[in-house]
Design a protein around this motif. Structure first.
Motif, short mmCIF file in Angstrom:
data_model
loop_
_atom_site.label_atom_id
_atom_site.label_comp_id
_atom_site.label_asym_id
_atom_site.label_seq_id
_atom_site.Cartn_x
_atom_site.Cartn_y
_atom_site.Cartn_z
N LEU A 238 0.83 -1.20 0.00
CA LEU A 238 0.00 0.00 0.00
C LEU A 238 0.87 1.26 0.00
O LEU A 238 0.52 2.26 -0.65
N ARG A 239 2.01 1.21 0.69
CA ARG A 239 2.93 2.35 0.69
C ARG A 239 3.43 2.66 -0.71
O ARG A 239 3.45 3.82 -1.13
N VAL A 240 3.80 1.63 -1.46
CA VAL A 240 4.28 1.81 -2.83
C VAL A 240 3.17 2.37 -3.72
O VAL A 240 3.40 3.28 -4.52
N LEU A 241 1.97 1.82 -3.58
CA LEU A 241 0.84 2.28 -4.40
C LEU A 241 0.50 3.74 -4.10
O LEU A 241 0.22 4.52 -5.02
N ASN A 242 0.53 4.11 -2.83
CA ASN A 242 0.22 5.49 -2.46
C ASN A 242 1.26 6.46 -3.03
O ASN A 242 0.92 7.56 -3.47
N LEU A 243 2.51 6.04 -3.01
CA LEU A 243 3.56 6.89 -3.58
C LEU A 243 3.32 7.09 -5.07
O LEU A 243 3.46 8.20 -5.58
N PHE A 244 2.94 6.02 -5.76
CA PHE A 244 2.63 6.14 -7.19
C PHE A 244 1.49 7.13 -7.42
O PHE A 244 1.57 8.01 -8.28
N VAL A 245 0.40 6.97 -6.66
CA VAL A 245 -0.77 7.84 -6.84
C VAL A 245 -0.42 9.29 -6.57
O VAL A 245 -0.79 10.19 -7.33
N ASP A 246 0.32 9.55 -5.50
CA ASP A 246 0.69 10.92 -5.16
C ASP A 246 1.54 11.56 -6.26
O ASP A 246 1.33 12.72 -6.63
N GLN A 247 2.49 10.80 -6.80
CA GLN A 247 3.34 11.33 -7.86
C GLN A 247 2.56 11.48 -9.17
O GLN A 247 2.78 12.42 -9.93
N PHE A 248 1.66 10.56 -9.43
CA PHE A 248 0.80 10.60 -10.62
C PHE A 248 -0.07 11.86 -10.60
O PHE A 248 -0.24 12.53 -11.61
N ALA A 250 0.56 14.68 -8.69
CA ALA A 250 1.39 15.89 -8.60
C ALA A 250 2.09 16.22 -9.91
O ALA A 250 2.34 17.40 -10.21
N SER A 251 2.39 15.23 -10.72
CA SER A 251 3.17 15.44 -11.96
C SER A 251 2.36 16.09 -13.07
O SER A 251 2.92 16.61 -14.03
N GLY A 252 1.04 16.04 -12.95
CA GLY A 252 0.19 16.54 -14.03
C GLY A 252 -0.21 15.46 -15.02
O GLY A 252 -1.04 15.69 -15.91
N ASP A 253 0.37 14.26 -14.89
CA ASP A 253 0.03 13.16 -15.79
C ASP A 253 -1.44 12.77 -15.66
O ASP A 253 -2.09 12.41 -16.66
N ASN A 254 -1.95 12.81 -14.45
CA ASN A 254 -3.35 12.46 -14.24
C ASN A 254 -4.27 13.42 -14.99
O ASN A 254 -5.21 13.00 -15.68
#
Length: 273
Positions: A238-248, A250-254
């Motif tokens: 879950l820690r890894v997944l949350n880091l992905f979502v947060d970066q996704f 924040a980066s503007g990719d979403n």
């Protein structure tokens, strides 16, 4: 008076008992490998997705999956340096596929809530939207309250959050359950039901795709935080997944992916209460 021999026998029995206890506890202590380890060792990320919920996801006649959620899954797999493996499921299957460890994640317009969180885990949201009521343009109803008073037929998906939201906000309405949103939409367009309850983003795309035939009424049925689902009990995953979502996010990719698949600007993910 206790003899020395009796004491030695008692101590021996304690040692044997303790040893057996350790052996019994060993399987419990030796937990299954983490989901992250399994994903990296296999080289694949197993993702539960819905097969008929455009623009979130759909399966083409070729068998290939496409959509907003599909692209998110591909980016998560890329970040982990593995390949995505899509497992088509239905609305209730989004939970059960995680509980049975059939998949590593669910990315399927999946609303996180307390009830679901008792059995599966959720990341931070990658979308925040509202469940609303969609009707045909010739419908006389302008609001949820009016539609409720009329006791209309409302289409919902089995196992979705509308199971609770519609009866709560529209106790006089007749709920009609379908297996997926495409069946709901077909029933609405053909007059089998008077309305359908779905999230604002899905409705917006449906209204655009069926120009002049559909509209939303005033009011909301529920707030929906769309997130990635994961099996419960694995905080490292879950820690890894949350880091992905947060970066996704924040980066503007979403935001770019959202515009690509929905055709309008993504509303803020973090809202003021």
């Amino acid at each position: 008076m206790v003899s020395k021999r009796s004491i030695m026998q008692a101590l021996g029995a304690l040692v044997v008992t303790a040893s057996l206890g350790c052996l019994a506890a060993a399987p419990a202590a030796a937990q299954a490998p983490s989901i992250l380890q399994g994903v990296l060792q296999r080289g694949t990320l197993r993702v539960a997705v819905l097969g008929s919920l455009p623009p979130y996801s759909r399966v083409l006649p070729t068998g290939e999956a496409e959509g907003y959620d599909i692209e998110i899954a591909k980016r998560l797999a890329e970040a982990l340096k593995v390949k995505p493996e899509f497992v088509i499921t239905d609305i209730p299957g989004r939970v059960t596929s995680l509980q049975t460890r059939k998949v590593d994640v669910t990315i399927a317009d999946f609303t996180r809530n307390v009830e679901r969180s008792t059995t599966v885990a959720f990341t931070n949201p990658y979308l925040v939207t509202n469940m609303r009521l969609m009707v045909r343009t010739d419908s006389p109803y302008k609001s949820i309250a009016e539609a409720n008073e009329a006791g209309i037929k409302v289409a919902i998906s089995r196992g979705g959050t509308a199971e609770q939201a519609v009866p709560k906000n529209m106790p006089k309405a007749q709920v009609v359950r379908f297996n997926n949103q495409s069946d709901e939409l077909s029933a609405l367009l053909t007059g089998q039901v008077d309305a359908m309850a779905e999230d604002d983003f899905y409705n917006g795309r449906a209204i655009k795709d069926h120009e002049g035939k559909l509209r939303q009424v005033e009011g909301t049925l529920a707030r929906a935080e769309i997130a990635i689902g994961a099996p419960a009990g694995d905080p490292e995953w879950l820690r890894v997944l949350n880091l992905f979502v947060d970066q996704f996010n924040a980066s503007g990719d979403n935001k770019k992916l959202f515009v690509q698949w929905f055709g309008f600007e993504q509303p803020p993910i973090q809202v003021k209460y």
